[in-house]
Design a protein around this motif. Structure first.
Motif, PDB file in Angstrom:
ATOM      1  N   LEU A 163       0.834  -1.335   0.104  1.00 54.75           N
ATOM      2  CA  LEU A 163       0.076   0.059  -0.031  1.00 54.75           C
ATOM      3  C   LEU A 163       0.888   1.163   0.130  1.00 54.75           C
ATOM      4  O   LEU A 163       0.533   2.392  -0.700  1.00 54.75           O
ATOM      5  CB  LEU A 163      -1.060   0.042   1.277  1.00 54.75           C
ATOM      6  N   ASP A 164       1.983   1.279   0.789  1.00 52.73           N
ATOM      7  CA  ASP A 164       2.979   2.524   0.734  1.00 52.73           C
ATOM      8  C   ASP A 164       3.570   2.613  -0.440  1.00 52.73           C
ATOM      9  O   ASP A 164       3.815   3.625  -0.937  1.00 52.73           O
ATOM     10  CB  ASP A 164       3.817   2.111   2.187  1.00 52.73           C
ATOM     11  N   ILE A 223       5.429  -1.643  14.268  1.00 52.65           N
ATOM     12  CA  ILE A 223       6.625  -1.594  13.463  1.00 52.65           C
ATOM     13  C   ILE A 223       6.786  -0.890  12.169  1.00 52.65           C
ATOM     14  O   ILE A 223       7.727  -0.163  11.980  1.00 52.65           O
ATOM     15  CB  ILE A 223       7.471  -2.935  13.200  1.00 52.65           C
ATOM     16  N   ALA A 224       5.756  -1.134  11.276  1.00 48.05           N
ATOM     17  CA  ALA A 224       5.506  -0.726  10.120  1.00 48.05           C
ATOM     18  C   ALA A 224       5.493   1.004  10.148  1.00 48.05           C
ATOM     19  O   ALA A 224       6.028   1.717   9.325  1.00 48.05           O
ATOM     20  CB  ALA A 224       4.412  -1.230   9.182  1.00 48.05           C
ATOM     21  N   THR A 225       4.566   1.227  11.057  1.00 47.91           N
ATOM     22  CA  THR A 225       4.441   2.819  11.007  1.00 47.91           C
ATOM     23  C   THR A 225       5.245   3.409  11.949  1.00 47.91           C
ATOM     24  O   THR A 225       5.461   4.832  11.702  1.00 47.91           O
ATOM     25  CB  THR A 225       2.800   2.984  11.657  1.00 47.91           C
ATOM     26  N   ALA A 249       8.716  -1.557   5.657  1.00 50.95           N
ATOM     27  CA  ALA A 249       9.297  -2.528   5.134  1.00 50.95           C
ATOM     28  C   ALA A 249       9.688  -3.255   6.626  1.00 50.95           C
ATOM     29  O   ALA A 249       9.817  -4.496   6.760  1.00 50.95           O
ATOM     30  CB  ALA A 249      10.571  -2.696   4.359  1.00 50.95           C
ATOM     31  N   ALA A 250       9.862  -2.622   7.547  1.00 53.35           N
ATOM     32  CA  ALA A 250      10.503  -3.214   8.825  1.00 53.35           C
ATOM     33  C   ALA A 250       9.311  -4.238   9.627  1.00 53.35           C
ATOM     34  O   ALA A 250       9.790  -5.381  10.298  1.00 53.35           O
ATOM     35  CB  ALA A 250      10.532  -2.034   9.768  1.00 53.35           C
ATOM     36  N   GLY A 251       7.999  -4.327   9.338  1.00 56.19           N
ATOM     37  CA  GLY A 251       7.242  -5.139   9.763  1.00 56.19           C
ATOM     38  C   GLY A 251       7.471  -6.633   8.981  1.00 56.19           C
ATOM     39  O   GLY A 251       7.457  -7.600   9.856  1.00 56.19           O
ATOM     40  N   LEU A 252       7.642  -6.572   7.595  1.00 58.58           N
ATOM     41  CA  LEU A 252       8.098  -7.988   7.263  1.00 58.58           C
ATOM     42  C   LEU A 252       9.504  -8.409   7.587  1.00 58.58           C
ATOM     43  O   LEU A 252       9.507  -9.717   7.614  1.00 58.58           O
ATOM     44  CB  LEU A 252       8.040  -7.697   5.659  1.00 58.58           C
ATOM     45  N   ILE A 253      10.482  -7.274   7.784  1.00 62.79           N
ATOM     46  CA  ILE A 253      11.677  -7.931   8.342  1.00 62.79           C
ATOM     47  C   ILE A 253      11.625  -8.675   9.599  1.00 62.79           C
ATOM     48  O   ILE A 253      12.058  -9.841   9.805  1.00 62.79           O
ATOM     49  CB  ILE A 253      12.752  -6.831   8.479  1.00 62.79           C
ATOM     50  N   ALA A 254      10.697  -8.197  10.473  1.00 65.41           N
ATOM     51  CA  ALA A 254      10.722  -8.662  11.880  1.00 65.41           C
ATOM     52  C   ALA A 254       9.845 -10.099  11.672  1.00 65.41           C
ATOM     53  O   ALA A 254      10.376 -11.205  12.530  1.00 65.41           O
ATOM     54  CB  ALA A 254       9.853  -7.643  12.743  1.00 65.41           C
ATOM     55  N   ASN A 294      -5.673   0.705  13.176  1.00 70.75           N
ATOM     56  CA  ASN A 294      -6.029  -0.640  12.519  1.00 70.75           C
ATOM     57  C   ASN A 294      -5.503  -1.948  13.109  1.00 70.75           C
ATOM     58  O   ASN A 294      -6.321  -2.826  13.408  1.00 70.75           O
ATOM     59  CB  ASN A 294      -5.852  -0.578  11.072  1.00 70.75           C
ATOM     60  N   GLY A 295      -4.301  -1.924  13.702  1.00 69.89           N
ATOM     61  CA  GLY A 295      -3.963  -3.208  14.388  1.00 69.89           C
ATOM     62  C   GLY A 295      -4.611  -3.346  15.573  1.00 69.89           C
ATOM     63  O   GLY A 295      -4.901  -4.550  16.223  1.00 69.89           O
ATOM     64  N   LEU A 296      -5.007  -2.221  16.333  1.00 66.12           N
ATOM     65  CA  LEU A 296      -5.687  -2.322  17.671  1.00 66.12           C
ATOM     66  C   LEU A 296      -7.194  -2.887  17.752  1.00 66.12           C
ATOM     67  O   LEU A 296      -7.623  -3.757  18.069  1.00 66.12           O
ATOM     68  CB  LEU A 296      -5.613  -0.871  18.498  1.00 66.12           C
ATOM     69  N   VAL A 297      -7.813  -2.123  16.538  1.00 67.99           N
ATOM     70  CA  VAL A 297      -9.256  -2.685  16.232  1.00 67.99           C
ATOM     71  C   VAL A 297      -9.167  -4.338  15.827  1.00 67.99           C
ATOM     72  O   VAL A 297     -10.051  -4.996  16.067  1.00 67.99           O
ATOM     73  CB  VAL A 297      -9.730  -1.734  14.961  1.00 67.99           C
ATOM     74  N   TYR A 298      -8.343  -4.603  14.930  1.00 65.89           N
ATOM     75  CA  TYR A 298      -8.273  -6.027  14.698  1.00 65.89           C
ATOM     76  C   TYR A 298      -7.857  -6.912  15.786  1.00 65.89           C
ATOM     77  O   TYR A 298      -8.429  -7.976  15.783  1.00 65.89           O
ATOM     78  CB  TYR A 298      -7.207  -6.243  13.273  1.00 65.89           C
TER      79      TYR A 298
END
Length: 435
Positions: A53-54, A183-185, A190-195, A269-273
Motif C-alpha cells: 500500500l505504501d 513496527i511498520a508505522t 518494510a520493517a514489519g516484514l523484516i521482523a 487498525n492493528g488495535l481494532v483488528y
C-alpha cells in the motif's frame, strides 16, 4: 497394534483444566519455540498489505499481493504437512524457514524498488508457500503425546489441548497485527516484514530442534496405498467451512485498515483488528473450560451461525469505536468454531495423515483469507471503505449453508481400523467428537 474404533453414544466430557494440560511432561519444550514461530503467521499478510500500500498506493493491489501469498500457502501447506508426516517435522521445517526468509527479502527489495507489480506476485508466492505449518505440527505433537504415550494418554486432555491451541492462534492474531502495524508505522513499512522473517527463522529452527516430542514418522510402504486426509468427505466439508472463516480474517484485515485510514487514524487498525481477535481468544479460553454435553457437530453449527450473525453488523458501523465493539462480538464465535472443527477432523483421519489434515484446515483459512482480502480490496477501491465488510458475512454465510446441508459427513464411520498405541484411546476420542 490395530484396534477398531466404534462410534459411541453421546457422553459428557470430563473437564481438564489448562493447568493440568500444561503440566504434561515435555509440553513446554515445544510450546515455547512454537509461540515465536507461529506469531509471524499473523504478521505476514498485514505486513504485505502495509508495504505494498505504501509503495503502490492501491488497496486492491495490496490485497491481491497478500492474496497470492495466502493462496500459495493454502495449496502448498498441506503438501508440507504430508511430507512432515512421512519424513518428520524437522526435515520439512529447516528448508522452509530458509526459503521463507529469502522470499520475504526479495519481496521487500522489489517493493521498495518500485518494481512491476507482477514481480511482487512472483516473490509473494514462495513467501507464502514456505510459511512453516507450526500450528498443525503442534497439534500433531499433542495427538502423539496424549494418545501414544501411556504415561500421558488422555482424550480429555486432547480436547483441552485443541482449545489451548486455538487460544494460542488467537493470541498471535491479537499480538501479530498490532506488532506488525507498530513496527511498520513506527519505523518503516518494510520493517514489519523484516521482523516477520526474523521471527520465522529463529522460532522455526528452535521448534525443529525439539525432536524428542515430534510425532513418529509414517514412511510410505511400497505397494501400500497413500493415506490422504482429503479422502474423507468430512475433512473436505470442514476445509470448506474453514474457508469461510478465512474470508472473515482476510476481509477484516483490509477493511479495518481502510476504515482506520479514512477515519484519520491509520495506526489504529492493528488495535481494532486485535480487539476482534481478542474476542475470539476470550471465547476460546472459556470454551476450553466447559465440559460440553452437546455433540461437537451441534456445537459447530451453533458457533458458525453466531459468526454469521456477528459479521452481519460490521458494514453499518459509523466509527472506529463502534467497529471495535462489533468486531469483538464477531470474534467471540471464531475460536469455538475452530476448536470444534479441529476436534472433529482428528476423528476422521488415520494416524499417518493427521498433520496433513490439520494443515488442510489451516490452508483453507489461508485460502479464504486470500479471497477475502482480494475481494474486499476491490470493493473498497470501487465502492468505499464500508463495502469491504460485505465480504465476511457472505463468506461465512456460504460456509454455514454447506455445514447445514452436509452435516451428516461429520459423523465418524461406525467402524474404522486405526493404528494406535493404546486400545482405549480411539473409541474415547470418537465418542468425544460426538458429544
Amino acid at each position: 497394534m490395530t484396534v477398531t474404533a466404534r462410534r459411541t453414544v453421546d457422553t459428557p466430557q470430563a473437564r481438564v483444566g489448562y493447568g493440568a494440560l500444561l503440566r504434561t511432561p515435555g509440553a513446554w519444550t515445544f510450546l515455547a519455540p512454537a509461540l515465536a514461530a507461529r506469531l509471524p503467521y499473523a504478521m505476514l499478510s498485514l505486513g504485505i498489505v502495509l508495504l505494498v500500500l505504501d509503495t503502490q498506493g492501491s488497496y486492491g493491489t495490496a490485497g491481491t499481493v497478500a492474496a497470492v501469498s495466502a493462496v500459495a500457502q493454502a495449496f502448498v501447506g498441506p503438501q508440507t504437512g504430508r511430507l512432515a508426516d512421512r519424513f518428520g517435522q524437522a526435515a520439512v521445517l529447516v528448508p522452509s524457514v530458509v526459503v521463507h526468509a529469502l522470499s520475504v527479502g526479495a519481496l521487500i527489495a522489489l517493493a521498495l524498488g518500485h518494481a512491476p507489480v507482477w514481480t511482487l506476485y512472483l516473490a509473494a508466492a514462495p513467501a507464502g508457500a514456505s510459511v512453516p505449518q507450526i500450528g498443525a505440527m503442534v497439534r500433531s505433537r499433542w495427538v502423539a503425546k496424549l494418545t501414544g504415550d501411556p504415561a500421558t494418554a488422555s482424550p480429555q486432555k486432547l480436547n483441552t489441548a485443541f482449545a489451548f491451541e486455538s487460544v494460542t492462534d488467537e493470541f498471535t492474531f491479537v499480538v501479530g497485527p498490532v506488532l506488525a502495524t507498530a513496527i511498520a508505522t513506527g519505523i518503516a513499512p518494510a520493517a514489519g516484514l523484516i521482523a516477520e522473517a526474523a521471527l520465522t527463522v529463529v522460532g522455526g529452527l528452535a521448534f525443529a530442534a525439539q525432536r524428542r516430542t515430534a510425532p513418529a514418522r509414517h514412511p510410505h510402504v511400497p505397494g501400500a496405498g497413500r493415506v490422504s486426509a482429503l479422502a474423507s468427505p468430512g475433512v473436505r466439508l470442514l476445509a470448506g467451512s474453514f474457508l469461510g472463516v478465512g474470508t472473515v480474517f482476510g476481509a477484516m484485515q483490509v477493511s479495518v485498515t481502510a476504515f482506520a485510514k479514512a477515519a484519520g487514524q491509520p495506526g489504529a487498525n492493528g488495535l481494532v483488528y486485535g480487539i476482534f481477535a481478542g474476542g475470539s481468544m476470550l471465547a476460546g479460553v472459556l470454551y476450553g473450560m466447559v465440559a460440553w454435553r452437546r455433540p461437537a457437530r451441534q456445537r459447530m453449527l451453533g458457533s458458525y451461525a453466531l459468526l454469521v450473525l456477528g459479521c452481519s453488523t460490521l458494514w453499518a458501523m459509523p466509527n472506529l469505536t463502534a467497529l471495535a465493539v462489533a468486531g469483538l462480538v464477531c470474534g467471540l464465535a471464531i475460536a469455538p468454531t475452530l476448536i470444534t472443527g479441529y476436534t472433529l477432523v482428528e476423528t476422521l483421519v488415520a494416524d499417518g495423515a493427521k498433520t496433513e489434515a490439520f494443515t488442510w484446515l489451516t490452508g483453507a483459512i489461508g485460502l479464504g483469507l486470500a479471497t477475502g482480502s482480494t475481494v474486499a480490496g476491490q470493493l473498497i477501491d470501487g465502492y468505499g471503505t464500508s463495502a469491504g465488510f460485505a465480504v465476511p458475512v457472505a463468506g461465512a454465510g456460504l460456509g454455514l449453508v454447506a455445514l447445514v446441508a452436509l452435516r451428516r459427513l461429520l459423523v465418524p464411520p461406525a467402524t474404522a481400523s486405526r493404528p494406535v498405541a493404546r486400545s482405549a484411546v480411539p473409541a474415547q476420542l470418537v465418542g468425544a467428537s460426538q458429544g
